[in-house]
Scaffold this motif. Structure first.
Motif, PDB file in Angstrom:
ATOM      1  N   THR A 143      24.774 -14.335   5.353  1.00 60.86           N
ATOM      2  CA  THR A 143      24.141 -14.002   4.073  1.00 60.86           C
ATOM      3  C   THR A 143      22.630 -13.879   4.245  1.00 60.86           C
ATOM      4  O   THR A 143      21.975 -14.773   4.788  1.00 60.86           O
ATOM      5  N   VAL A 144      22.092 -12.768   3.738  1.00 61.12           N
ATOM      6  CA  VAL A 144      20.646 -12.540   3.785  1.00 61.12           C
ATOM      7  C   VAL A 144      19.956 -13.513   2.832  1.00 61.12           C
ATOM      8  O   VAL A 144      20.324 -13.615   1.657  1.00 61.12           O
ATOM      9  N   ALA A 145      18.952 -14.225   3.340  1.00 62.55           N
ATOM     10  CA  ALA A 145      18.160 -15.153   2.528  1.00 62.55           C
ATOM     11  C   ALA A 145      16.821 -14.529   2.135  1.00 62.55           C
ATOM     12  O   ALA A 145      16.272 -14.855   1.084  1.00 62.55           O
ATOM     13  N   ALA A 146      16.308 -13.639   2.989  1.00 59.71           N
ATOM     14  CA  ALA A 146      14.993 -13.040   2.766  1.00 59.71           C
ATOM     15  C   ALA A 146      14.827 -11.864   3.710  1.00 59.71           C
ATOM     16  O   ALA A 146      15.627 -11.678   4.638  1.00 59.71           O
ATOM     17  N   ILE A 147      13.789 -11.077   3.475  1.00 63.30           N
ATOM     18  CA  ILE A 147      13.382 -10.038   4.419  1.00 63.30           C
ATOM     19  C   ILE A 147      11.913 -10.276   4.735  1.00 63.30           C
ATOM     20  O   ILE A 147      11.101 -10.537   3.836  1.00 63.30           O
ATOM     21  N   VAL A 177       7.447   6.284   6.280  1.00 61.81           N
ATOM     22  CA  VAL A 177       6.404   5.285   6.501  1.00 61.81           C
ATOM     23  C   VAL A 177       6.919   4.176   7.414  1.00 61.81           C
ATOM     24  O   VAL A 177       7.988   3.613   7.160  1.00 61.81           O
ATOM     25  N   PRO A 178       6.177   3.852   8.486  1.00 67.17           N
ATOM     26  CA  PRO A 178       6.640   2.823   9.420  1.00 67.17           C
ATOM     27  C   PRO A 178       6.463   1.403   8.865  1.00 67.17           C
ATOM     28  O   PRO A 178       5.533   0.681   9.195  1.00 67.17           O
ATOM     29  N   ILE A 179       7.391   1.062   7.956  1.00 68.84           N
ATOM     30  CA  ILE A 179       7.491  -0.281   7.393  1.00 68.84           C
ATOM     31  C   ILE A 179       8.819  -0.829   7.893  1.00 68.84           C
ATOM     32  O   ILE A 179       9.851  -0.162   7.795  1.00 68.84           O
ATOM     33  N   PHE A 180       8.790  -2.039   8.431  1.00 62.22           N
ATOM     34  CA  PHE A 180       9.972  -2.611   9.060  1.00 62.22           C
ATOM     35  C   PHE A 180      10.383  -3.886   8.341  1.00 62.22           C
ATOM     36  O   PHE A 180       9.533  -4.680   7.948  1.00 62.22           O
ATOM     37  N   GLY A 181      11.694  -4.061   8.171  1.00 60.12           N
ATOM     38  CA  GLY A 181      12.214  -5.256   7.518  1.00 60.12           C
ATOM     39  C   GLY A 181      13.129  -6.027   8.445  1.00 60.12           C
ATOM     40  O   GLY A 181      14.110  -5.483   8.951  1.00 60.12           O
ATOM     41  N   LYS A 182      12.796  -7.284   8.666  1.00 65.44           N
ATOM     42  CA  LYS A 182      13.651  -8.176   9.460  1.00 65.44           C
ATOM     43  C   LYS A 182      14.447  -9.016   8.467  1.00 65.44           C
ATOM     44  O   LYS A 182      13.879  -9.815   7.722  1.00 65.44           O
ATOM     45  N   GLU A 183      15.771  -8.798   8.435  1.00 64.83           N
ATOM     46  CA  GLU A 183      16.623  -9.596   7.555  1.00 64.83           C
ATOM     47  C   GLU A 183      16.772 -10.995   8.140  1.00 64.83           C
ATOM     48  O   GLU A 183      17.188 -11.152   9.285  1.00 64.83           O
ATOM     49  N   LEU A 184      16.423 -11.983   7.339  1.00 68.24           N
ATOM     50  CA  LEU A 184      16.537 -13.382   7.742  1.00 68.24           C
ATOM     51  C   LEU A 184      17.781 -13.957   7.088  1.00 68.24           C
ATOM     52  O   LEU A 184      17.896 -13.957   5.858  1.00 68.24           O
ATOM     53  N   PHE A 185      18.706 -14.420   7.902  1.00 71.77           N
ATOM     54  CA  PHE A 185      19.971 -14.931   7.377  1.00 71.77           C
ATOM     55  C   PHE A 185      19.882 -16.428   7.094  1.00 71.77           C
ATOM     56  O   PHE A 185      19.098 -17.149   7.708  1.00 71.77           O
ATOM     57  N   GLU A 186      20.715 -16.886   6.146  1.00 75.16           N
ATOM     58  CA  GLU A 186      20.698 -18.285   5.714  1.00 75.16           C
ATOM     59  C   GLU A 186      20.908 -19.253   6.872  1.00 75.16           C
ATOM     60  O   GLU A 186      20.341 -20.340   6.875  1.00 75.16           O
ATOM     61  N   GLU A 187      21.696 -18.859   7.880  1.00 79.22           N
ATOM     62  CA  GLU A 187      21.996 -19.794   8.972  1.00 79.22           C
ATOM     63  C   GLU A 187      20.967 -19.742  10.096  1.00 79.22           C
ATOM     64  O   GLU A 187      21.146 -20.373  11.130  1.00 79.22           O
ATOM     65  N   GLY A 188      19.875 -18.981   9.907  1.00 74.92           N
ATOM     66  CA  GLY A 188      18.763 -19.044  10.842  1.00 74.92           C
ATOM     67  C   GLY A 188      18.594 -17.869  11.792  1.00 74.92           C
ATOM     68  O   GLY A 188      17.594 -17.794  12.494  1.00 74.92           O
ATOM     69  N   THR A 189      19.554 -16.958  11.853  1.00 74.54           N
ATOM     70  CA  THR A 189      19.397 -15.796  12.725  1.00 74.54           C
ATOM     71  C   THR A 189      18.751 -14.653  11.943  1.00 74.54           C
ATOM     72  O   THR A 189      18.474 -14.773  10.742  1.00 74.54           O
ATOM     73  N   HIS A 190      18.517 -13.525  12.630  1.00 79.11           N
ATOM     74  CA  HIS A 190      17.917 -12.365  11.960  1.00 79.11           C
ATOM     75  C   HIS A 190      18.389 -11.076  12.626  1.00 79.11           C
ATOM     76  O   HIS A 190      18.960 -11.098  13.716  1.00 79.11           O
ATOM     77  N   GLN A 191      18.146  -9.965  11.944  1.00 84.36           N
ATOM     78  CA  GLN A 191      18.351  -8.631  12.514  1.00 84.36           C
ATOM     79  C   GLN A 191      17.376  -7.677  11.825  1.00 84.36           C
ATOM     80  O   GLN A 191      16.931  -7.937  10.714  1.00 84.36           O
ATOM     81  N   TRP A 192      17.046  -6.590  12.517  1.00 84.67           N
ATOM     82  CA  TRP A 192      16.170  -5.580  11.923  1.00 84.67           C
ATOM     83  C   TRP A 192      16.974  -4.722  10.986  1.00 84.67           C
ATOM     84  O   TRP A 192      18.070  -4.257  11.314  1.00 84.67           O
ATOM     85  N   LYS A 193      16.452  -4.510   9.794  1.00 84.89           N
ATOM     86  CA  LYS A 193      17.131  -3.744   8.742  1.00 84.89           C
ATOM     87  C   LYS A 193      16.930  -2.255   8.975  1.00 84.89           C
ATOM     88  O   LYS A 193      15.868  -1.811   9.365  1.00 84.89           O
ATOM     89  N   LYS A 194      17.969  -1.484   8.675  1.00 89.09           N
ATOM     90  CA  LYS A 194      17.873  -0.027   8.722  1.00 89.09           C
ATOM     91  C   LYS A 194      17.602   0.472   7.307  1.00 89.09           C
ATOM     92  O   LYS A 194      18.250   0.056   6.370  1.00 89.09           O
ATOM     93  N   ASN A 195      16.618   1.380   7.176  1.00 90.48           N
ATOM     94  CA  ASN A 195      16.307   1.941   5.858  1.00 90.48           C
ATOM     95  C   ASN A 195      17.371   2.941   5.442  1.00 90.48           C
ATOM     96  O   ASN A 195      17.712   3.847   6.198  1.00 90.48           O
ATOM     97  N   ILE A 196      17.913   2.757   4.225  1.00 84.28           N
ATOM     98  CA  ILE A 196      18.852   3.726   3.674  1.00 84.28           C
ATOM     99  C   ILE A 196      18.481   4.048   2.250  1.00 84.28           C
ATOM    100  O   ILE A 196      17.715   3.375   1.646  1.00 84.28           O
TER     101      ILE A 196
END
Length: 145
Positions: free
Chosen positions: A50-54, A126-145
Motif C-alpha cells: 500500500t502506497v503511504a506517500a510519494i 516535465v522531468p518530475i519524478f515520484g518515488k512511491e513510498l510503501f507502508e512497509e518501508g520499500t519504494h518504487q519509482w512511479k510511472k506517469n499516466i
C-alpha cells in the motif's frame, strides 16, 4: 514573454494555499471563468503493498525551462487572463494535493481546454519524478499516466 514563475512547493499544496490563490483573483473583474485541476496522492495497492506517500523530485533546470515553455505556448494558444501551475517537491502523504493548475479567462470554453492541455503537457514533458513510498518501508519509482 512573461516572467518565469516559481512552480515548485515543498510538501503538500494546502487547502489554504489553494483558497488564497482563488481569493486573489476576485479583484480581476475581466475574468468570467476559472477552472482548477488538483492532483492528489492515491493510496494505491501495488503488488500487495500500500502506497503511504510519494516523494517528488525533479531535474530543476530542465523542469523550470519546460514549464516556462508550456506556460508561454498555452498563453499563445488560449485567450487566458491568468494561469498558475504548482507542483510539490518532497514527501506528500496519501490524500494530499501534489499538483495544482488554476486558469482564468473571460469565458468558460478556454479554461476547460487550457486546463487539460496544461495538465497533459506537464505530466508527459516535465522531468518530475515520484518515488512511491510503501507502508512497509520499500519504494518504487512511479510511472506517469
Amino acid at each position: 514573454m512573461s516572467k518565469k514563475k516559481s512552480v515548485f512547493i515543498q510538501g503538500e499544496i494546502t487547502s489554504d494555499f489553494i483558497a488564497n490563490a482563488i481569493a486573489k483573483h476576485q479583484t480581476k473583474t475581466e475574468i468570467g471563468a476559472h477552472n482548477i485541476f488538483l492532483g492528489q496522492v492515491r493510496k494505491d495497492i501495488v503488488d500487495d503493498k500500500t502506497v503511504a506517500a510519494i516523494e517528488f523530485s525533479r531535474y530543476e533546470e530542465m523542469a523550470n525551462e519546460k514549464l516556462h515553455t508550456i506556460r508561454e505556448e498555452t498563453f499563445e494558444k488560449y485567450n487566458l487572463t491568468c494561469m498558475h501551475i504548482y507542483h510539490s517537491l518532497g514527501t506528500v502523504q496519501t490524500g494530499g494535493v501534489c499538483f495544482f493548475v488554476f486558469v482564468s479567462a473571460p469565458h468558460r470554453p478556454q479554461v476547460y481546454e487550457a486546463t487539460e492541455y496544461i495538465v497533459n503537457r506537464v505530466k508527459s514533458e516535465v522531468p518530475i519524478f515520484g518515488k512511491e513510498l510503501f507502508e512497509e518501508g520499500t519504494h518504487q519509482w512511479k510511472k506517469n499516466i
